[in-house]
Design a protein around this motif. Structure first.
Motif, PDB file in Angstrom:
ATOM      1  N   ILE A  79       0.835  -1.207   0.000  1.00 41.93           N
ATOM      2  CA  ILE A  79       0.000   0.000   0.000  1.00 41.93           C
ATOM      3  C   ILE A  79       0.867   1.254   0.000  1.00 41.93           C
ATOM      4  O   ILE A  79       0.643   2.184  -0.783  1.00 41.93           O
ATOM      5  CB  ILE A  79      -0.948  -0.003   1.211  1.00 41.93           C
ATOM      6  N   ILE A  80       1.874   1.284   0.869  1.00 38.57           N
ATOM      7  CA  ILE A  80       2.738   2.462   0.974  1.00 38.57           C
ATOM      8  C   ILE A  80       3.564   2.648  -0.294  1.00 38.57           C
ATOM      9  O   ILE A  80       3.722   3.768  -0.795  1.00 38.57           O
ATOM     10  CB  ILE A  80       3.658   2.351   2.208  1.00 38.57           C
ATOM     11  N   ASP A  81       4.097   1.551  -0.829  1.00 39.87           N
ATOM     12  CA  ASP A  81       4.973   1.651  -2.003  1.00 39.87           C
ATOM     13  C   ASP A  81       4.220   1.991  -3.280  1.00 39.87           C
ATOM     14  O   ASP A  81       4.763   2.644  -4.173  1.00 39.87           O
ATOM     15  CB  ASP A  81       5.735   0.332  -2.218  1.00 39.87           C
ATOM     16  N   ASN A  82       2.967   1.550  -3.392  1.00 45.01           N
ATOM     17  CA  ASN A  82       2.293   1.620  -4.686  1.00 45.01           C
ATOM     18  C   ASN A  82       1.020   2.470  -4.735  1.00 45.01           C
ATOM     19  O   ASN A  82       0.588   2.855  -5.814  1.00 45.01           O
ATOM     20  CB  ASN A  82       1.942   0.198  -5.161  1.00 45.01           C
ATOM     21  N   TYR A  83       0.434   2.733  -3.584  1.00 41.41           N
ATOM     22  CA  TYR A  83      -0.850   3.433  -3.583  1.00 41.41           C
ATOM     23  C   TYR A  83      -0.806   4.804  -2.894  1.00 41.41           C
ATOM     24  O   TYR A  83      -1.697   5.622  -3.103  1.00 41.41           O
ATOM     25  CB  TYR A  83      -1.926   2.586  -2.901  1.00 41.41           C
ATOM     26  N   GLN A  84       0.206   5.013  -2.058  1.00 39.26           N
ATOM     27  CA  GLN A  84       0.203   6.221  -1.240  1.00 39.26           C
ATOM     28  C   GLN A  84       0.241   7.501  -2.076  1.00 39.26           C
ATOM     29  O   GLN A  84      -0.420   8.491  -1.741  1.00 39.26           O
ATOM     30  CB  GLN A  84       1.375   6.204  -0.269  1.00 39.26           C
ATOM     31  N   MET A  85       1.001   7.500  -3.188  1.00 37.85           N
ATOM     32  CA  MET A  85       1.126   8.730  -3.975  1.00 37.85           C
ATOM     33  C   MET A  85      -0.203   9.113  -4.618  1.00 37.85           C
ATOM     34  O   MET A  85      -0.510  10.304  -4.746  1.00 37.85           O
ATOM     35  CB  MET A  85       2.204   8.570  -5.045  1.00 37.85           C
ATOM     36  N   ASP A  86      -0.997   8.116  -5.006  1.00 38.40           N
ATOM     37  CA  ASP A  86      -2.322   8.419  -5.556  1.00 38.40           C
ATOM     38  C   ASP A  86      -3.191   9.114  -4.507  1.00 38.40           C
ATOM     39  O   ASP A  86      -3.895  10.094  -4.812  1.00 38.40           O
ATOM     40  CB  ASP A  86      -3.015   7.135  -6.016  1.00 38.40           C
ATOM     41  N   ILE A  87      -3.147   8.598  -3.265  1.00 36.20           N
ATOM     42  CA  ILE A  87      -3.944   9.188  -2.183  1.00 36.20           C
ATOM     43  C   ILE A  87      -3.469  10.604  -1.895  1.00 36.20           C
ATOM     44  O   ILE A  87      -4.276  11.545  -1.790  1.00 36.20           O
ATOM     45  CB  ILE A  87      -3.846   8.319  -0.914  1.00 36.20           C
ATOM     46  N   ILE A  88      -2.159  10.777  -1.760  1.00 34.36           N
ATOM     47  CA  ILE A  88      -1.592  12.097  -1.451  1.00 34.36           C
ATOM     48  C   ILE A  88      -1.926  13.104  -2.543  1.00 34.36           C
ATOM     49  O   ILE A  88      -2.397  14.220  -2.269  1.00 34.36           O
ATOM     50  CB  ILE A  88      -0.061  11.994  -1.270  1.00 34.36           C
ATOM     51  N   ASN A  89      -1.686  12.724  -3.796  1.00 31.24           N
ATOM     52  CA  ASN A  89      -1.909  13.659  -4.910  1.00 31.24           C
ATOM     53  C   ASN A  89      -3.388  14.033  -5.039  1.00 31.24           C
ATOM     54  O   ASN A  89      -3.710  15.181  -5.378  1.00 31.24           O
ATOM     55  CB  ASN A  89      -1.397  13.057  -6.217  1.00 31.24           C
ATOM     56  N   ARG A  90      -4.261  13.069  -4.781  1.00 32.83           N
ATOM     57  CA  ARG A  90      -5.694  13.379  -4.859  1.00 32.83           C
ATOM     58  C   ARG A  90      -6.084  14.414  -3.808  1.00 32.83           C
ATOM     59  O   ARG A  90      -6.826  15.365  -4.085  1.00 32.83           O
ATOM     60  CB  ARG A  90      -6.512  12.101  -4.677  1.00 32.83           C
ATOM     61  N   ILE A  91      -5.573  14.241  -2.588  1.00 31.33           N
ATOM     62  CA  ILE A  91      -5.886  15.185  -1.503  1.00 31.33           C
ATOM     63  C   ILE A  91      -5.315  16.566  -1.823  1.00 31.33           C
ATOM     64  O   ILE A  91      -5.998  17.589  -1.662  1.00 31.33           O
ATOM     65  CB  ILE A  91      -5.334  14.661  -0.169  1.00 31.33           C
ATOM     66  N   GLY A 105       4.561  18.799  -6.520  1.00 30.32           N
ATOM     67  CA  GLY A 105       5.551  17.727  -6.566  1.00 30.32           C
ATOM     68  C   GLY A 105       6.417  17.688  -5.319  1.00 30.32           C
ATOM     69  O   GLY A 105       6.662  16.616  -4.749  1.00 30.32           O
ATOM     70  N   GLU A 106       6.884  18.858  -4.863  1.00 28.89           N
ATOM     71  CA  GLU A 106       7.725  18.930  -3.672  1.00 28.89           C
ATOM     72  C   GLU A 106       6.950  18.509  -2.425  1.00 28.89           C
ATOM     73  O   GLU A 106       7.458  17.769  -1.578  1.00 28.89           O
ATOM     74  CB  GLU A 106       8.258  20.349  -3.498  1.00 28.89           C
ATOM     75  N   ILE A 107       5.700  18.983  -2.318  1.00 26.50           N
ATOM     76  CA  ILE A 107       4.880  18.655  -1.150  1.00 26.50           C
ATOM     77  C   ILE A 107       4.540  17.163  -1.145  1.00 26.50           C
ATOM     78  O   ILE A 107       4.565  16.514  -0.093  1.00 26.50           O
ATOM     79  CB  ILE A 107       3.607  19.517  -1.134  1.00 26.50           C
ATOM     80  N   SER A 108       4.231  16.606  -2.310  1.00 22.08           N
ATOM     81  CA  SER A 108       3.942  15.172  -2.403  1.00 22.08           C
ATOM     82  C   SER A 108       5.111  14.343  -1.915  1.00 22.08           C
ATOM     83  O   SER A 108       4.945  13.364  -1.183  1.00 22.08           O
ATOM     84  CB  SER A 108       3.613  14.789  -3.854  1.00 22.08           C
ATOM     85  N   LYS A 109       6.326  14.748  -2.319  1.00 25.25           N
ATOM     86  CA  LYS A 109       7.529  14.023  -1.897  1.00 25.25           C
ATOM     87  C   LYS A 109       7.705  14.109  -0.387  1.00 25.25           C
ATOM     88  O   LYS A 109       8.033  13.107   0.278  1.00 25.25           O
ATOM     89  CB  LYS A 109       8.751  14.629  -2.610  1.00 25.25           C
ATOM     90  N   LEU A 115       5.142   9.307   5.378  1.00 30.64           N
ATOM     91  CA  LEU A 115       4.406   8.041   5.409  1.00 30.64           C
ATOM     92  C   LEU A 115       5.333   6.825   5.359  1.00 30.64           C
ATOM     93  O   LEU A 115       4.980   5.759   5.859  1.00 30.64           O
ATOM     94  CB  LEU A 115       3.411   7.980   4.254  1.00 30.64           C
ATOM     95  N   THR A 116       6.501   6.981   4.740  1.00 36.36           N
ATOM     96  CA  THR A 116       7.437   5.860   4.656  1.00 36.36           C
ATOM     97  C   THR A 116       8.454   5.866   5.793  1.00 36.36           C
ATOM     98  O   THR A 116       9.239   4.928   5.926  1.00 36.36           O
ATOM     99  CB  THR A 116       8.197   5.880   3.316  1.00 36.36           C
ATOM    100  N   GLY A 117       8.426   6.931   6.607  1.00 37.17           N
ATOM    101  CA  GLY A 117       9.404   7.022   7.688  1.00 37.17           C
ATOM    102  C   GLY A 117      10.751   7.520   7.236  1.00 37.17           C
ATOM    103  O   GLY A 117      11.733   7.447   7.975  1.00 37.17           O
ATOM    104  N   ILE A 170      -1.714  14.891   7.668  1.00 38.57           N
ATOM    105  CA  ILE A 170      -0.298  14.939   7.299  1.00 38.57           C
ATOM    106  C   ILE A 170      -0.086  15.945   6.168  1.00 38.57           C
ATOM    107  O   ILE A 170       0.829  16.775   6.215  1.00 38.57           O
ATOM    108  CB  ILE A 170       0.202  13.537   6.882  1.00 38.57           C
ATOM    109  N   VAL A 171      -0.938  15.885   5.144  1.00 40.30           N
ATOM    110  CA  VAL A 171      -0.814  16.805   4.007  1.00 40.30           C
ATOM    111  C   VAL A 171      -0.969  18.249   4.475  1.00 40.30           C
ATOM    112  O   VAL A 171      -0.185  19.128   4.102  1.00 40.30           O
ATOM    113  CB  VAL A 171      -1.846  16.473   2.908  1.00 40.30           C
ATOM    114  N   ASP A 172      -1.980  18.512   5.320  1.00 42.69           N
ATOM    115  CA  ASP A 172      -2.206  19.874   5.815  1.00 42.69           C
ATOM    116  C   ASP A 172      -0.972  20.397   6.547  1.00 42.69           C
ATOM    117  O   ASP A 172      -0.567  21.550   6.361  1.00 42.69           O
ATOM    118  CB  ASP A 172      -3.410  19.910   6.754  1.00 42.69           C
ATOM    119  N   ARG A 173      -0.393  19.549   7.391  1.00 48.81           N
ATOM    120  CA  ARG A 173       0.768  19.991   8.161  1.00 48.81           C
ATOM    121  C   ARG A 173       1.979  20.214   7.261  1.00 48.81           C
ATOM    122  O   ARG A 173       2.712  21.195   7.415  1.00 48.81           O
ATOM    123  CB  ARG A 173       1.104  18.971   9.247  1.00 48.81           C
ATOM    124  N   VAL A 174       2.190  19.311   6.296  1.00 48.84           N
ATOM    125  CA  VAL A 174       3.328  19.456   5.388  1.00 48.84           C
ATOM    126  C   VAL A 174       3.171  20.704   4.526  1.00 48.84           C
ATOM    127  O   VAL A 174       4.142  21.434   4.285  1.00 48.84           O
ATOM    128  CB  VAL A 174       3.486  18.197   4.507  1.00 48.84           C
TER     129      VAL A 174
END
Length: 303
Positions: A79-91, A105-109, A115-117, A170-174
Motif C-alpha cells: 500500500i505504501i509503495d504503490n498506492y500512497q502517492m495516488d492518495i496524497i496527490n488526490r488530496i 511535486g515537492e509537497i507530495s515528496k 508516510l514511509t518514515g 499529514i498533508v495539511d501539516r506538510v
C-alpha cells in the motif's frame, strides 16, 4: 491449505520480491509455501498455499496465524509503495488546487517521506508515521484473521477509508510547513539582496556570545560596539520592542559588514539565529574556533 489470495492492479504493484521474502522466511522454519498466479487483464492475483501439509510438524492453524502477521506487514508495504502517492496527490489537488505543479511535486515528496518514515525530523512526523503504520497493519491483520481473499484496491476504498483523515492531516501539516519555509526563504532572499546593494558601514563585526546566551559586538579593533555606537552607525533604525535576536540581525543588516566573526558559538541559545546570519551573509560569516576574544575577553556586558 490456502493462506492468502491477494488481488491487486496488475500495472501498479510489483509484489514478487516481497512474496519471495515472505516465503523464504517460512522455508527457513521448515514450512514450504507455493504460489499460483493468474491475471484477468485488469487485476492480478497471487494465491499462497501451504505445500506438503502432511509433512508439517506444526498445526496448520498456527501456520495461518503466523502467516497473517507477516502478510499484514507485506500488504502494508504494498500500500505504501504503490498506492500512497495516488492518495496524497488526490488530496493535494482537491484541497490545494491553487498550488503550482512544482510545489505539488515537492509537497507530495515530503508527504511520502513522512508516510514511509524517510523524513521523521519532528515528533509530529514520527507520531504520524507510527499511527498510520499501526492503523493499516492492524486493520489488515484483523481482516486476514477472518478471510483469506483480499483485493487491495477494494480494501483501501472500503476498509481503510479512515486513513484518508490521517493522510489529510499529514498533508495539511506538510503544506503549512512548506509555505512557512517558502516565506522564510523569500524573506532571506530579500535580506540578502538588501545587504548586497548596501554600502558597508563597518569592515568587521565580531559577535561574542556570552555564557548566558546574550550577545556583545566588537569592531575590527576589538572595541565594543555599544548601543550609542550602534545609533551612530545605523541611525534611528532600531526598535525598542525588538528582542535580542531581531536586534542582532537587524543591526548586522543595517551595518552590512564586510566580514562577521562569531565567537563562542557553543553558548548560543537560539541555534537558528546563526543559520539565519549565515543564510543572509553567506561567505562573509566565519565561526571562530578560538582566539583571545573567545578565551580571554568573553565579556559580561550585553545588549
Amino acid at each position: 491449505m490456502l493462506l492468502l489470495s491477494l488481488g491487486f492492479t496488475s500495472d501498479k504493484c510489483d509484489v514478487y520480491e516481497k512474496i519471495n521474502r515472505l516465503s523464504s522466511g517460512f522455508k527457513d522454519k521448515g514450512i514450504n509455501i507455493k504460489f499460483v498466479e493468474n491475471d484477468d487483464g485488469r487485476m492480478h492475483f497471487i494465491k499462497c498455499f501451504v505445500k506438503d501439509e502432511d509433512s508439517l510438524s506444526c498445526d496448520l492453524k498456527d501456520v495461518k496465524r503466523r502467516f497473517d502477521v507477516h502478510a499484514a506487514n507485506l500488504i502494508y508495504e504494498i500500500i505504501i509503495d504503490n498506492y500512497q502517492m495516488d492518495i496524497i496527490n488526490r488530496i493535494i489537488k482537491n484541497n490545494y488546487y491553487y498550488l503550482k505543479a512544482t510545489e505539488i511535486g515537492e509537497i507530495s515528496k515530503k508527504c511520502a517521506d513522512v508516510l514511509t518514515g524517510a523524513n521523521l525530523n519532528t515528533n509530529e512526523n514520527y507520531m504520524a508515521f507510527i499511527s498510520m503504520k499501526n492503523t493499516i497493519i492492524n486493520k489488515v491483520h484483523e481482516y486476514l484473521s477472518e478471510n483469506t481473499d483480499i483485493m487491495i484496491d477494494g480494501f483501501l476504498r472500503f476498509r481503510l477509508k479512515d486513513i484518508n483523515m490521517e493522510v489529510n492531516e499529514i498533508v495539511d501539516r506538510v503544506v503549512e510547513e512548506y509555505l512557512i519555509e517558502k516565506e522564510y526563504n523569500e524573506f532571506i532572499k530579500l535580506l540578502k539582496y538588501f545587504v548586497e546593494i548596501q554600502e558597508s558601514r563597518i569592515e568587521i563585526v565580531n559577535i561574542v556570545i556570552n555564557i548566558d546566551g546574550s550577545y556583545s559586538m566588537y569592531d575590527d579593533n576589538l572595541n565594543r560596539i555599544s548601543g550609542e555606537a550602534l545609533k551612530e552607525l545605523i541611525g534611528d533604525g532600531l526598535d525598542g520592542e525588538q528582542n535580542l535576536d531581531d536586534l542582532l540581525v537587524s543591526s548586522l543588516i543595517t551595518m552590512a559588514p564586510m566580514f562577521i566573526i562569531i565567537h563562542n558559538a557553543a553558548n548560543i541559545r537560539n541555534k537558528e539565529i546563526i543559520e539565519t546570519i549565515k543564510s543572509v551573509f553567506s561567505d562573509r560569516v566565519k565561526i571562530c574556533s578560538g582566539c583571545d576574544l573567545c578565551l580571554k575577553r568573553n565579556p559580561a556586558h550585553k545588549f
